[in-house]
Design a protein around this motif. Structure first.
Motif, short mmCIF file in Angstrom:
data_model
loop_
_atom_site.label_atom_id
_atom_site.label_comp_id
_atom_site.label_asym_id
_atom_site.label_seq_id
_atom_site.Cartn_x
_atom_site.Cartn_y
_atom_site.Cartn_z
N UNK A 171 -80.15 75.25 -64.80
CA UNK A 171 -80.72 74.27 -65.73
C UNK A 171 -80.99 72.99 -64.97
N UNK A 172 -82.05 72.30 -65.36
CA UNK A 172 -82.43 71.10 -64.62
C UNK A 172 -81.28 70.10 -64.52
N UNK A 173 -80.52 69.94 -65.59
CA UNK A 173 -79.43 68.96 -65.58
C UNK A 173 -78.26 69.39 -64.71
N UNK A 174 -78.23 70.66 -64.31
CA UNK A 174 -77.14 71.18 -63.48
C UNK A 174 -77.49 71.22 -61.99
N UNK A 175 -78.69 70.76 -61.65
CA UNK A 175 -79.09 70.76 -60.24
C UNK A 175 -78.14 69.84 -59.46
N UNK A 198 -78.43 67.76 -57.05
CA UNK A 198 -78.85 66.47 -56.51
C UNK A 198 -78.76 65.31 -57.50
N UNK A 199 -78.44 65.59 -58.78
CA UNK A 199 -78.28 64.51 -59.76
C UNK A 199 -76.89 63.91 -59.68
N UNK A 200 -76.80 62.62 -59.96
CA UNK A 200 -75.49 62.01 -60.15
C UNK A 200 -74.96 62.46 -61.50
N UNK A 201 -73.70 62.20 -61.77
CA UNK A 201 -73.13 62.60 -63.06
C UNK A 201 -73.86 61.92 -64.22
N UNK A 202 -74.17 60.65 -64.08
CA UNK A 202 -74.85 59.94 -65.17
C UNK A 202 -76.27 60.45 -65.37
N UNK A 203 -76.96 60.77 -64.28
CA UNK A 203 -78.32 61.33 -64.40
C UNK A 203 -78.26 62.68 -65.10
N UNK A 204 -77.33 63.51 -64.69
CA UNK A 204 -77.18 64.83 -65.29
C UNK A 204 -76.87 64.71 -66.78
#
Length: 77
Positions: A39-43, A45-51
């Motif tokens: 899932x895009x939010x689980x990639x 490279x995101x920080x926790x807040x971005x995810x």
């Protein structure tokens, strides 16, 4: 209430990332394609807040959901 239409540039601004066209294209190119089943939010490279922002936007079908879906699609090609 903010009734403006969100764009890829405003999404990147919201995520705290450089938001000009070249930077958006560079980010997508660097991190694409997303692995199938991720899932895009689980990639990674995101920080926790971005995810969290991406996940909440999709789960709550917020006004950000459409542009998050567009980013997802662009990152799978």
């Amino acid at each position: 209430m903010d009734t403006s239409k969100h764009t890829m540039n405003t999404l990147f601004e919201q995520l705290g990332l450089p938001s000009d066209e070249a930077s958006v294209d560079q980010f997508i190119g660097k991190h694409s394609p997303l692995p199938a089943g991720t899932a895009i939010q689980d990639a990674p490279f995101w920080s926790e807040s971005q995810s969290n922002f991406l996940e909440e936007g999709l789960e709550q079908d917020s006004d950000w959901a459409e542009i998050i879906d567009e980013l997802d699609a662009r990152m799978r090609h």
